[in-house]
Design an enzyme around this catalytic site. Structure first.
Site, PDB file in Angstrom:
ATOM      1  N   ASP A 212      12.306   2.683   4.832  1.00  0.00           N
ATOM      2  CA  ASP A 212      11.841   1.293   4.758  1.00  0.00           C
ATOM      3  C   ASP A 212      13.010   0.357   5.065  1.00  0.00           C
ATOM      4  OD1 ASP A 212       9.178   0.004   2.931  1.00  0.00           O
ATOM      5  OD2 ASP A 212      10.793  -1.294   3.617  1.00  0.00           O
TER       6      ASP A 212
ATOM      7  N   TYR B 286      -2.736  -8.689  16.010  1.00  0.00           N
ATOM      8  CA  TYR B 286      -2.500  -7.673  14.979  1.00  0.00           C
ATOM      9  C   TYR B 286      -3.444  -6.492  15.218  1.00  0.00           C
ATOM     10  CZ  TYR B 286      -3.164  -5.394  10.469  1.00  0.00           C
ATOM     11  OH  TYR B 286      -3.318  -4.463   9.485  1.00  0.00           O
TER      12      TYR B 286
ATOM     13  N   ASP C  63     -12.030 -15.785  11.724  1.00  0.00           N
ATOM     14  CA  ASP C  63     -12.640 -15.044  10.615  1.00  0.00           C
ATOM     15  C   ASP C  63     -14.066 -14.610  10.963  1.00  0.00           C
ATOM     16  OD1 ASP C  63     -10.724 -14.912   8.612  1.00  0.00           O
ATOM     17  OD2 ASP C  63     -11.340 -16.797   7.664  1.00  0.00           O
TER      18      ASP C  63
ATOM     19  N   ILE D  21       0.857  -1.205   0.000  1.00  0.00           N
ATOM     20  CA  ILE D  21       0.000   0.000   0.000  1.00  0.00           C
ATOM     21  C   ILE D  21       0.887   1.247   0.000  1.00  0.00           C
ATOM     22  CG2 ILE D  21      -1.905   1.207   1.143  1.00  0.00           C
ATOM     23  CD1 ILE D  21      -2.667  -1.523   2.423  1.00  0.00           C
TER      24      ILE D  21
ATOM     25  N   PHE E 288     -12.327 -21.193   2.974  1.00  0.00           N
ATOM     26  CA  PHE E 288     -12.319 -21.472   4.416  1.00  0.00           C
ATOM     27  C   PHE E 288     -13.709 -21.226   5.003  1.00  0.00           C
ATOM     28  CE2 PHE E 288      -7.689 -20.009   4.051  1.00  0.00           C
ATOM     29  CZ  PHE E 288      -7.234 -21.297   3.850  1.00  0.00           C
TER      30      PHE E 288
END
Ligand code: UFG
Length: 318
Positions: free
Chosen positions: A31, A141, A278, A12, A202
């Site tokens: 970076d 995360y 999920d 991104i 999944f």
């Protein structure tokens, strides 16, 4: 305006750097190249290879360039990995982010746009997701990103945190690569190219229209334009968190069917068990970004898949 872009050689980040340069910004990319590729950068972007962990690297880049604002992409972004190694996520996404803020303060830079995520919300209580929805992340995360948002709120630095939904698509001759690749659209396109035998779905027993998970896919070019509008809004004194999504959901089966249609290839599908963690559906309510940042997604899921296919079918490997 001179902008420091951390993680600017990543997926991104590099698309945003192209857009910034096209719009006349001066860009310095910071970076580590751990997950970034210098080949993704336009020639006019200045690259400083460094690590946010090293105070010396940060001080060098801030003292050798005049920086007006920072866009902070650098970070780890794999949900599964964050559950296996949470400390890695707190270290990079939180502690290293704090190093950046401390250096910004030292050099009197007080504007930052931060890459956040819809993973900060956790399991939706109400859809589509508004920014006021409670944030109860279900993975480390998402938690590391939520905590950094809180650090920003307490930092007295002017910030805009952009909560991305599912970034996808490609532009400027660059595209999406993760190692390992876990994201749906690149995996389906790799199956179309014969780089994989099949694609696994999944979970087919979710309470959705076709039993598969629904996500809000957002074109990386729309994300890039949002960062530029966020920089302009920071200049006007705005601050806060914003969802970046289209407001429209697409199921896993719909993504696969569209990929079959757009590529004209057969894609072998295997139905698997659910992947842990999920949520059945994640769709943004993107009105706040529209009214306050003047941002709106221009591209739909078809545009996203076409652009991703264009890149995947041409590129070999980096
Ligand atoms: N999926 C499959 N098969 C695959 C890969 C994915 O069925 O081989 C499914 C997933 O189960 C999910 C959907 O496709 O239902 C999208 O999965 P992705 O891995 O592409 O994306 P996620 O929605 O899991 O993750 C994205 C971002 C994260 C962010 C998260 C927020 O990649 O960075 O949204 O929930 F944290």
């Amino acid at each position: 305006m001179n902008v420091l872009v951390t993680g600017g050689a990543g997926y991104i980040g590099s698309h945003t750097v192209h857009e910034l340069i096209n719009q006349g910004f001066n860009v310095v990319v910071f970076d580590s190249l751990e997950n970034g590729y210098k080949e993704f950068l336009p020639k006019t972007a200045k690259l400083f290879q460094g690590n946010l962990e090293n105070k010396k690297d940060l001080e060098e880049v801030f003292s050798s360039n005049k920086i007006d604002a920072v866009i902070h992409f650098a970070g780890y972004a794999l949900v599964g990995e964050s559950m296996e190694n949470p400390v890695k996520y707190f270290h990079n996404n939180l502690a290293n982010g704090i190093n950046l803020l401390k250096t910004m303060k030292k050099f009197n830079v007080n504007k930052i746009v931060f890459s956040s995520t819809c993973a900060t919300y956790g399991i939706p209580e109400k859809l589509p997701l508004e920014e006021s929805h409670p944030t109860n992340p279900v993975n480390y995360y998402g938690l590391s990103k939520k905590l950094f948002e809180q650090v920003l709120e307490s930092s007295k630095i002017n910030f805009i945190a952009l909560r991305y939904f599912n970034a996808a698509g490609a532009a400027f001759g660059i595209g999406e690569i993760h190692n390992p690749e876990t994201h749906l659209i690149p995996i389906v396109l790799e199956a179309a190219l014969g780089k994989r035998d099949s694609i696994k779905i999944f979970g087919t027993d979710y309470p959705t229209k076709d039993g598969t998970c629904i996500r809000d896919y957002i074109h990386v070019l729309d994300l890039a334009s949002a960062h530029i509008l966020a920089l302009k809004s920071l200049e006007e004194g705005k601050s806060g968190v914003y969802n970046l999504g289209t407001g429209k959901g697409t199921s896993v089966r719909e993504v696969i069917d569209l990929c079959k249609e757009i590529t004209g290839r057969e894609i072998k599908v295997i139905e698997e068990e659910r992947r842990p963690g999920d949520p059945a559906e994640l769709v943004a309510f993107p009105l706040k970004a529209k009214t306050e940042l003047n941002w709106e997604a221009k591209y739909n899921i078809r545009d996203i898949i076409k652009s991703a296919w264009d890149w995947h079918s041409k590129h070999k490997s980096i």
